[in-house]
Every structure is written in structure tokens, then in C-alpha cells.
Design a protein around this motif. Structure first.
Motif, PDB file in Angstrom:
ATOM      1  N   ARG A  33      14.594 -59.909  62.715  1.00 25.36           N
ATOM      2  CA  ARG A  33      15.134 -58.933  61.778  1.00 25.36           C
ATOM      3  C   ARG A  33      15.708 -59.632  60.545  1.00 25.36           C
ATOM      4  O   ARG A  33      15.507 -59.188  59.406  1.00 25.36           O
ATOM      5  N   ASN A  34      16.413 -60.739  60.767  1.00 24.58           N
ATOM      6  CA  ASN A  34      16.934 -61.494  59.621  1.00 24.58           C
ATOM      7  C   ASN A  34      15.809 -62.078  58.782  1.00 24.58           C
ATOM      8  O   ASN A  34      15.884 -62.101  57.548  1.00 24.58           O
ATOM      9  N   ARG A  41      14.455 -59.316  56.652  1.00 23.39           N
ATOM     10  CA  ARG A  41      15.315 -59.031  55.504  1.00 23.39           C
ATOM     11  C   ARG A  41      15.182 -60.094  54.422  1.00 23.39           C
ATOM     12  O   ARG A  41      15.239 -59.809  53.230  1.00 23.39           O
ATOM     13  N   THR A  42      15.008 -61.333  54.849  1.00 22.34           N
ATOM     14  CA  THR A  42      14.947 -62.443  53.895  1.00 22.34           C
ATOM     15  C   THR A  42      13.616 -62.524  53.166  1.00 22.34           C
ATOM     16  O   THR A  42      13.569 -62.752  51.947  1.00 22.34           O
ATOM     17  N   ALA A  76      18.369 -54.606  65.882  1.00 23.93           N
ATOM     18  CA  ALA A  76      19.317 -55.699  65.646  1.00 23.93           C
ATOM     19  C   ALA A  76      19.810 -56.318  66.938  1.00 23.93           C
ATOM     20  O   ALA A  76      20.087 -57.523  66.996  1.00 23.93           O
TER      21      ALA A  76
END
Length: 593
Positions: free
Chosen positions: A526-527, A530-531, A519
Motif C-alpha cells: 500500500r505504501n 501511494r509512493t 492497510a
């Protein structure tokens, strides 16, 4: 309305641009490479790494999503990807410019006609490992005749030029799309052949490579090539039905064909014939004479621990594998001799408790007499000490010699008369164990390390960078831990070649993605993970365990055999691995009743 020569040239240029986009979009759409036009490209024109025969390339991505698992994992993004790919966008810009400058209104018709045409595509790997080089052959239903008189236009056009002539004075044209990106094409009568780069056909000086030029000439004359012979296929007709995808095992194994002896290729066929429930069928090209013990994997599944994320049986050629190991060990006779003591297929398994880079490997020992076991033990111990390990800056110096290549020592344990275990710690950022918890932490060079472990136990050789997986396998041999065979249908054990538990595989991949994208260092990726990635992994995790099997009786000679897909329906809890009544599904994504 009669078209001028210049408009004809522009039309053909647009067709070729779109044709190139189709291939790039269909195969490995999420990979990128830096394309260059200089120099001959190394490939075997008679044996491509993959072959695509399609009734309409535009329908191939959408038909792939008829596999329920792929539909949930890839979603509509896979079908729509080519709409936003860099090559697609730059080509669309070129098409708009051409249409605007020459008052042409053929873009949608152009795209539809090219995408809906039958195509035969040969593909080869490029240096980055993807299928980046290709030759596409199409019957243009009379459209290629528009190429008459193209030579006059090519003589004065900066983007279009004639590079060479094939036999029969057939011109070869180059269409420059961008810096470092050029397509070649040639047409004869109503046939068109497109090549992904000049180096596929030309040498460094721009001369024709004779063998490849002959192959392209044959494609233009008859629509035939050597792919059918190389893969024991029926030659495709001028109008193939559905889709046929063939990929060589050598390509799928990243060149480690020695561990896939006896299996030459995988093939996926789709033919709807107007049936809305039609789906894909899987077959494998098998050479029975090269399969160790007819690829019977039952003994391996009885040794491996239960609940793997994925397991596959490898029909290894131990002679070739030993030669490869000998090279890794700098010509060591001990390493080269290890394969003489092994027999049958090997197996490799990944577990959610470990990492993607630390599977466990298992192989059977050929003979159990004391002399053979002693010889194998000596060869394994020496090879393990020679090959495993990396320089450890903090490791203790051997005998005070500063010039020694310092590694942590190999520990050897005897667990009874039939079990010997070798282990060496190797510092690594991606290791499976924490250095702080090791008694030798002061000698490690990283915060984590691999407890690389090798065992010779009860007639099996077991290896893993993660000691826990070796310990679990030894526990199975000692009847202290459930075996993978306990969760598979007994009648299919000998012919099961792969088993996958989507829930465990999804958990493993999600954890690995998170570890690779800290992170504090990779917030954006990383986002994105996750998405986009995590929801698809959660969708994958909902599927039951699946196994792939070959027929009970294999052919006597090289040929294609069906691969059956079996989906477990566990009783009770969805996470249970208990075997349930299963029925075959001869295509992926269809659950058995």
C-alpha cells in the motif's frame, strides 16, 4: 589484436546474453514468469502474437516516452528498468566474471553494439499470458563470422553446447544462463537468430521440430519469415527505420476474438527521420467483411450514460459469441440462440462510481416484432437463471431439498411494455453493494455482493454485475439521464471506437488499488502504491478526454487503416465533459488545436 577461439566463444556468449535481455526488457518489463526448458512449446511459427522491427532496440523505450501521456505516466523508470531487472543483473554478473577471468575489456562496447543493431523480433504468449517466447533475427554486420570454430569450444564448455544442426549443416548452440534458463542461437554468414528457449525449436527428445527448423533456416538465409504475410506487412528491410510494433487483436483480447471480429491487429509506427517532433502513428488491420454494420457505433453511444472512465465498441461476431455462451450454459439451446437476435457491434463501459470488475455491456436487438422480442425474452430469462449465480451456503433451501445447488432467486420486473429486468444477488468479497443494506442479508455469504442485472429495453440488451449502471442506461433510454453521445462530436459518432476520460479512469484505478491493498494486511504494498502509483495516476488525470476513430470510409478488402486520436478541450472547468472544438492528432499524446 587476434582473438583466440575461447575468447571468441566468450564474446558471442556475452552478445547472446545481452540480446536476450533486450527483448525481456522491451516487452512487459514488469512481468515475471518461471521459465522451463523441458518439452515442446506450443506456438504457431507462422503467426506470432506480436512483431517488433526496430532500428535500435536500445532506443525503443526512450522513443515510446515521446508520447506525452506515457512520458508522464511511465517516467524515466521505464527506460531505466532493464538496469535493475533480475535477468539483467544476473547477466551483468556473468559478464563481469567472464571479463575478469579472461582479461576482457569489452562490456560497454558489447552492450552498445548489440543494443544499437537493427532487430526483427517475433513474440508469442506463454502460459502466464505474457509475451514470454520469442525469436530474434539480426544482421550482425560481419560479427557473426566470429562464430567460425565455435564447435571446438562448445565441445568442452559446460555452459555452451551444440544441440542440433539445421539444413546446410548450420549448428544450433545452447547457452545456459541459469537453472531453467537457456537461450538457443544459430548463425550463418552475417545473420544471427536467437531463440528464447529450447522448446521453441526442439521437441521433448531434443529433436528439431521440422516446420520451425525450416522457418529458422529461412531467417538465416534471407532474413524473411511469415509474419509479414500474416499481418499484411511490407517485409522489413535489413536496416529498418525507426520502430514498428504489431500486436494481434487475439492477444489483446485474451483470446476472446469473437468479440473483436473484423479487427486482426494494432500497429504502432515511429519514424523520426531526423525530426525531433516526430511521434507515433496508430493503424489497425481491418477485415471489412467481418465488421458488423461497418462498425457503426453511433446508436450505442446514444444509449450509454455520460461520464464513463472508458468505453469501447466491440465488433462482435454474434454467431461465435453465441456458441461460446452456449458452452458456458452447458449446451443450452436458449443461450446459443441469443446471438441470432442481436446485431451490430456491442459496447462495454467502465464508470468511476462502480468497479473494474463490473462494467456495463450494451448490444442492439436485430428485429422489433413481437414474436422475436418474446423469443429473445424467453431465451434471456432462462439463460440468466442458468448461468448467473454461485452457491450460497446461507440461501434458503429449495423445497426442502438438501441436495439442491442453492442460489438466491432471480427477480423479474416489467417496467412497461418494452422493458424487462432480471436480477440475482451473488455474494462476493469484491461486490459492488453492501450485504448489510440488503433485505436478504441473512442469506448472503459475504459482506458484499453483486446485484447482477440484465435488461431488455427498447431494442437493446443491457447487462452489468452492478445494477446502478443498468439503471443509468435505462434512464438514458427514457431521456432522464445524459448520454455519452452528448459529449462526443456528432460527425464522428459512427466511427468512434474508444473513448477515455483520464480523470475518471485514474480515480477508478486509485480506488481499486486501495481496496485491493488493505492497510492492515498489505502495508508495504500500500505504501509502495501511494509512493509510485498514485502520483502517476494524478499525472494521468490532468489529461483531457480522448477518443479514437476510424476513417469514415473503410477499404473493401483486408488492410491497414489509420486510427485518429482526438483530445477534447472542454470549455471552462477541466472536469467538464462538454464537447469542444477538436482537431485530429494522428499520434497519441498530441493535443488537437
Amino acid at each position: 589484436m587476434k582473438m583466440s577461439r575461447k575468447k571468441i566463444a566468450i564474446l558471442v556468449a556475452g552478445l547472446l546474453i545481452v540480446a536476450g535481455i533486450v527483448v525481456q526488457a522491451v516487452w512487459r518489463p514488469f512481468a515475471h514468469r518461471k521459465a522451463t526448458d523441458t518439452g515442446e512449446i506450443v506456438l504457431d511459427i507462422h503467426h506470432p502474437d506480436a512483431v517488433i522491427d526496430s532500428e535500435a532496440l536500445s532506443r525503443l523505450p526512450r522513443d515510446m516516452l515521446r508520447v506525452p501521456l506515457l512520458h508522464d505516466v511511465l517516467t524515466q523508470d521505464f527506460v531505466d528498468y532493464y538496469e535493475s531487472a533480475n535477468t539483467r543483473l544476473s547477466a551483468e554478473g556473468a559478464l563481469r566474471r567472464l571479463a575478469f577471468e579472461h582479461q576482457l575489456d569489452w562490456r560497454e562496447e558489447l552492450v552498445r553494439r548489440v543494443f544499437d543493431e537493427p532487430a526483427h523480433v517475433l513474440l508469442w504468449r506463454s502460459p502466464d499470458g505474457r509475451l514470454g517466447y520469442w525469436i530474434m533475427s539480426m544482421r550482425r554486420n560481419g560479427l557473426a563470422r566470429l562464430l567460425q570454430g565455435l564447435g571446438n569450444v562448445a565441445a568442452s564448455d559446460a555452459q555452451l553446447s551444440q544441440l542440433a544442426k539445421l539444413s546446410g549443416d548450420v549448428p544450433v548452440y545452447a547457452l545456459k544462463l541459469a537453472a531453467g534458463r537457456t537461450l538457443l542461437f544459430a548463425a550463418k554468414d552475417d545473420r544471427l537468430v536467437v531463440l528464447s528457449a529450447p522448446g521453441v525449436l526442439l521437441d521433448e527428445k531434443g529433436g528439431l521440430l521440422s516446420e520451425r527448423a525450416d522457418a529458422v533456416s529461412d531467417m538465416l538465409s534471407s532474413g524473411r519469415d511469415d509474419a509479414a504475410r500474416a499481418y499484411h506487412l511490407d517485409a522489413p528491410g535489413d536496416a529498418p527505420k525507426g520502430h514498428r510494433l504489431v500486436v494481434s487483436a487475439n492477444y489483446l483480447s485474451f483470446g476472446y476474438q469473437a468479440f473483436f471480429s473484423g479487427i486482426d491487429a494494432l500497429r504502432f509506427d515511429f519514424s523520426s527521420d531526423g525530426n525531433p517532433t516526430a511521434n507515433w502513428r496508430t493503424t489497425a488491420l481491418i477485415e471489412p467483411g467481418k465488421l458488423p454494420q461497418q462498425w457503426n457505433s453511433a446508436d450505442l453511444w446514444r444509449v450509454l450514460p455520460a461520464n464513463p472512465a472508458a468505453c469501447t465498441s466491440l465488433p462482435a461476431d454474434w454467431k461465435e459469441a453465441s456458441a461460446l455462451l452456449g458452452k458456458v450454459a452447458d449446451g443450452s439451446d436458449s443461450a446459443a440462440a441469443i446471438g441470432d437476435h442481436l446485431t451490430g457491434p456491442a459496447a462495454v463501459c467502465w464508470y468511476a462510481k462502480s468497479t473494474l470488475v463490473a462494467p456495463v455491456f450494451v448490444a442492439r436487438v436485430k428485429t422489433q416484432d413481437a414474436a422475436s422480442i418474446a423469443a429473445l425474452k424467453g431465451a434471456l430469462g432462462k439463460t440468466f437463471g442458468d448461468v448467473i449465480g454461485a452457491y450460497e451456503a446461507k440461501a434458503a433451501k429449495a423445497d426442502g431439498n438438501d441436495s439442491d445447488y442453492r442460489r438466491l432467486p432471480v427477480t423479474t420486473r416489467e417496467k412497461g411494455a418494452d422493458v424487462t429486468v432480471w436480477q440475482r444477488a451473488v455474494s462476493a468479497r469484491s461486490g459492488t453493494a453492501l450485504s448489510s443494506k440488503a433485505s436478504f442479508a441473512s442469506q448472503l455469504s459475504a459482506e458484499r455482493y453483486f446485484p447482477v442485472t440484465l435488461a431488455l429495453a427498447h431494442g437493446y440488451v443491457i447487462f452489468s454485475p452492478d445494477a446502478r449502471l443498468v439503471d443509468d442506461t435505462l434512464a438514458v433510454l427514457d431521456k432522464r439521464y445524459p448520454a455519452l453521445a452528448d459529449t462526443l462530436a456528432p460527425q464522428r459518432l459512427p466511427r468512434t471506437i474508444l473513448t477515455l476520460k483520464p480523470s475518471a479512469a485514474a480515480a477508478l484505478i486509485e480506488r481499486e488499488a486501495g481496496a485491493a491493498l488493505p492497510a492492515d494486511q498489505e502495508a508495504v504494498f500500500r505504501n509502495a502504491s501511494r509512493t509510485h502509483l498514485v502520483p502517476k495516476l494524478r499525472a494521468l488525470a490532468r489529461y483531457p478526454s480522448v477518443s479514437l476513430t476510424l476513417p469514415q470510409n473503410l477499404p473493401d478488402s483486408t488492410g491497414w487503416v489509420p486510427v485518429e486520436w482526438w483530445f477534447d478541450r472542454a470549455k471552462g472547468d477541466e472536469s467538464s465533459d462538454s464537447a469542444a472544438t477538436q482537431a485530429p492528432a494522428d499520434q497519441p499524446g498530441t493535443e488537437g488545436d
